[in-house]
Design a protein around this motif. Sequence first.
Motif, short mmCIF file in Angstrom:
data_model
loop_
_atom_site.label_atom_id
_atom_site.label_comp_id
_atom_site.label_asym_id
_atom_site.label_seq_id
_atom_site.Cartn_x
_atom_site.Cartn_y
_atom_site.Cartn_z
N SER A 41 0.83 -1.21 0.00
CA SER A 41 0.00 0.00 0.00
C SER A 41 0.87 1.26 0.00
O SER A 41 0.56 2.23 -0.70
N GLU A 67 1.04 10.23 9.05
CA GLU A 67 -0.31 9.87 9.53
C GLU A 67 -0.88 8.78 8.63
O GLU A 67 -0.33 8.49 7.57
N GLN A 102 -9.74 -1.15 9.30
CA GLN A 102 -9.45 -1.59 7.92
C GLN A 102 -9.61 -3.11 7.81
O GLN A 102 -10.13 -3.61 6.81
P1 AMP Z 1 4.67 2.14 4.36
O1 AMP Z 1 5.52 2.19 3.15
O2 AMP Z 1 3.84 0.89 4.47
O3 AMP Z 1 5.44 2.42 5.63
O4 AMP Z 1 3.61 3.33 4.21
C1 AMP Z 1 4.02 4.68 4.06
C2 AMP Z 1 2.88 5.60 4.44
O5 AMP Z 1 1.75 5.36 3.59
C3 AMP Z 1 2.34 5.43 5.84
O6 AMP Z 1 3.10 6.14 6.81
C4 AMP Z 1 0.93 5.97 5.69
O7 AMP Z 1 0.93 7.38 5.64
C5 AMP Z 1 0.53 5.48 4.31
N1 AMP Z 1 -0.14 4.14 4.33
C6 AMP Z 1 0.35 2.98 3.80
N2 AMP Z 1 -0.53 1.98 3.97
C7 AMP Z 1 -1.59 2.50 4.63
C8 AMP Z 1 -2.81 1.96 5.10
N3 AMP Z 1 -3.13 0.66 4.95
N4 AMP Z 1 -3.67 2.80 5.74
C9 AMP Z 1 -3.37 4.10 5.91
N5 AMP Z 1 -2.23 4.66 5.50
C10 AMP Z 1 -1.34 3.88 4.85
#
Ligand code: AMP
Length: 215
Positions: A41, A67, A102
């Motif tokens: 994601s 966030e 979620q």
């Molecule tokens: P990550 O690469 O998984 O650490 O995600 C980077 C950023 O993307 C996070 O700090 C959130 O701001 C956003 N993000 C990623 N996945 C989600 C999710 N499932 N729900 C909400 N925000 C997300």
Amino acid sequence: MTMQSAAPRAKRILMVGAPGSGKGTQADAIAKQFGITHIASGDLLRKHIADGTTIGKTVEDIVNKGELVPDAVIMDMLRKPVMAANETGGYVLDGFPRTVEQAEAAYRTAGTLGVGVQIAVHLEVPEEELTRRLLARARGADDTEDVIRHRIKVYEEKTRPLLEYYASREILIQVNGARPVAEVTWSIVVQLQRAFKKPNTHAAPRQATTDKAVA
Ligand code: AMP
């Protein structure tokens, strides 16, 4: 009941871990090992931001502050890739679900699509090690020290409760992620192979009477 059934032997794996825990690296290795799709994601969101899409513009500030992006945006963004992967052997979802809400929303969607039980893999890494790794990696605007600390706090508050959610409903694999990459991969693969042998991990359409979450 179910309108559509997924590939009967589809493997559905969720990687849960703090920022810097190695989820992306391990998700990649697991996807290769089992011939399934890696869906991240965070990577999808960063691509939207880089491409300047409507989603990208909506989420840029939120992501840069560390966030969480609103659930509806995430669900919309993931629906198609998840359904496509479900038809082609399965997926490793990295970074979703991030909150119990979620997981519950995904459970409701999955219920109507007839997808089966999932296996959550939790990578545990001590906080000092997470901070060290994230500062060394410094990938983007969300990798300054303050934002990193905030993202770890958000993980502890919003994402860690997921572990209880999955432990009580599905299969939760706990892994010490503070070891060398190859050792961690090995430990995950061995535990997944064991879990796939259990009769309910490929359950086809969920039965109305069972209470198995299928995020
Ligand atoms: P990550 O690469 O998984 O650490 O995600 C980077 C950023 O993307 C996070 O700090 C959130 O701001 C956003 N993000 C990623 N996945 C989600 C999710 N499932 N729900 C909400 N925000 C997300």
